[in-house]
Design an enzyme around this catalytic site. Structure first.
Site, short mmCIF file in Angstrom:
data_model
loop_
_atom_site.label_atom_id
_atom_site.label_comp_id
_atom_site.label_asym_id
_atom_site.label_seq_id
_atom_site.Cartn_x
_atom_site.Cartn_y
_atom_site.Cartn_z
N CYS A 20 67.43 38.86 26.01
CA CYS A 20 68.23 38.46 24.85
C CYS A 20 69.59 37.94 25.31
O CYS A 20 70.17 38.46 26.26
CB CYS A 20 68.46 39.65 23.92
N HIS A 21 70.08 36.95 24.60
CA HIS A 21 71.42 36.42 24.89
C HIS A 21 72.47 37.35 24.30
O HIS A 21 72.31 37.82 23.17
CB HIS A 21 71.58 35.03 24.26
N MET B 289 66.50 39.86 16.83
CA MET B 289 66.38 41.04 17.68
C MET B 289 67.51 42.03 17.39
O MET B 289 67.31 43.24 17.42
CB MET B 289 66.39 40.65 19.16
N GLU B 290 68.69 41.50 17.07
CA GLU B 290 69.83 42.37 16.72
C GLU B 290 69.54 43.12 15.42
O GLU B 290 69.83 44.32 15.31
CB GLU B 290 71.10 41.53 16.61
N ASP C 199 67.27 62.10 15.13
CA ASP C 199 68.05 63.02 15.96
C ASP C 199 68.82 64.03 15.12
O ASP C 199 68.86 65.21 15.44
CB ASP C 199 69.01 62.23 16.85
#
Length: 161
Positions: free
Chosen positions: A82-83, A118-119, A133
């Site tokens: 990824c950039h 993707m972000e 969590d």
């Protein structure tokens, strides 16, 4: 599909490679991704009047929103090809859907030569993992499911699920 169809492979060698975006046009790009987390009735029953879960670790959804934003900003450090991007905007939201699950949505925007899907998916995923969590002390029977791109605009092809 052949190897040559994959964008992250060098056509000459077949080795992994970043996509060269040098010749691409700068455009406003947007992406939205979502993820569902099945918490179960017991945990969902602990929601307060503000639709928030408060644990010994703090407010779950508020913490997950911050974590999702941080995750989206660090996507290039997590996904090798990824950039790195200076995002213009990132918004994470969390809402109850039914008696047992929540929906996380992450929307990202950048003015640049490459997209931000993707972000958006990383942001939704990191928010979901943060919720797991923070709630695992109640139950390990928490299910994270359906991480998916909902839509993207501004690149070669727009997409909407």
């Amino acid at each position: 599909m052949t190897k040559k169809d994959f964008t992250h492979l060098d056509k000459a060698t077949g080795n992994p490679a970043m996509v060269d975006v040098g010749e691409k046009k700068i455009t406003q790009r947007f992406a939205k991704a979502s993820c569902k987390v099945v918490l179960g009735k017991e945990i969902m029953g602990s929601l307060n009047d503000d639709s928030e879960l408060i644990t010994k670790k703090g407010p779950v959804f508020q913490t997950a929103i911050i974590a999702g934003t941080m995750g989206a900003k660090k996507t290039a450090e997590l996904i090798p090809l990824c950039h790195p991007l200076g995002m213009d905007d990132c918004k994470v939201s969390i809402e109850a859907i039914g008696e047992e699950e929540i929906l996380i949505t992450c929307s990202t925007r950048v003015t640049g030569k490459t997209g931000v899907e993707m972000e958006a998916m990383t942001g939704a995923s990191v928010a979901a993992l943060t919720i797991y969590d923070m709630c695992k002390g109640f139950s390990h029977d928490i299910l994270i499911k359906e991480v998916k791109l909902e839509e993207k605009t501004g690149g070669k092809r727009d997409f909407k699920r």
